[in-house]
Write a protein that holds these residues in place. Structure first.
Motif, PDB file in Angstrom:
ATOM      1  N   ASN A 187     104.001 -48.489 -54.358  1.00 55.73           N
ATOM      2  CA  ASN A 187     103.658 -49.104 -53.068  1.00 55.73           C
ATOM      3  C   ASN A 187     104.242 -50.495 -52.896  1.00 55.73           C
ATOM      4  O   ASN A 187     104.618 -50.882 -51.805  1.00 55.73           O
ATOM      5  CB  ASN A 187     102.138 -49.194 -52.902  1.00 55.73           C
ATOM      6  N   GLU A 188     104.298 -51.250 -53.974  1.00 51.33           N
ATOM      7  CA  GLU A 188     104.684 -52.652 -53.848  1.00 51.33           C
ATOM      8  C   GLU A 188     106.196 -52.876 -53.757  1.00 51.33           C
ATOM      9  O   GLU A 188     106.634 -53.989 -53.536  1.00 51.33           O
ATOM     10  CB  GLU A 188     104.083 -53.485 -54.993  1.00 51.33           C
ATOM     11  N   THR A 189     106.983 -51.845 -53.928  1.00 52.18           N
ATOM     12  CA  THR A 189     108.439 -52.006 -53.831  1.00 52.18           C
ATOM     13  C   THR A 189     109.028 -50.940 -52.917  1.00 52.18           C
ATOM     14  O   THR A 189     108.379 -49.953 -52.600  1.00 52.18           O
ATOM     15  CB  THR A 189     109.118 -51.874 -55.214  1.00 52.18           C
ATOM     16  N   ASP A 190     110.261 -51.173 -52.510  1.00 53.60           N
ATOM     17  CA  ASP A 190     110.979 -50.175 -51.714  1.00 53.60           C
ATOM     18  C   ASP A 190     111.848 -49.289 -52.595  1.00 53.60           C
ATOM     19  O   ASP A 190     112.668 -48.533 -52.098  1.00 53.60           O
ATOM     20  CB  ASP A 190     111.869 -50.869 -50.675  1.00 53.60           C
TER      21      ASP A 190
END
Length: 90
Positions: A16-19
């Motif tokens: 969730n915290e990165t693309d």
């Protein structure tokens, strides 16, 4: 008696915290790869994106290309399913 767990051929991780997404190829040769994206937001896979090999690198030409082709199809289906699901939840 030994029980062998059957893993899917591809496991997709979408933190969730990165693309950045990652895919684990569980068949031989198994490896972990980072999924890059092109300007059209389509998945791009390259040998240089492989983060870790869990088996020996294949020496036969075309083996990785075939895996990448199948993996790209898998990713396109997963991304399509995920975007449909997100729209459905809105």
């Amino acid at each position: 008696m030994h029980h062998i767990a059957m893993l899917p051929k591809f496991l997709l991780s979408m933190p969730n915290e990165t693309d950045v997404d990652y895919v684990l190829h569980t068949d031989q040769p198994s490896f972990l790869i980072r999924v890059d994206r092109n300007d059209e937001d389509q998945p791009v896979l390259a040998k240089s994106s492989i983060i870790r090999w869990y088996d020996a690198e294949p020496t036969q030409s075309g083996v990785l290309d075939a895996i990448f082709e199948e993996m790209t199809e898998f990713l396109l289906e997963e991304y399509d399913f995920i975007s449909d699901e997100e729209e459905w939840n809105d």
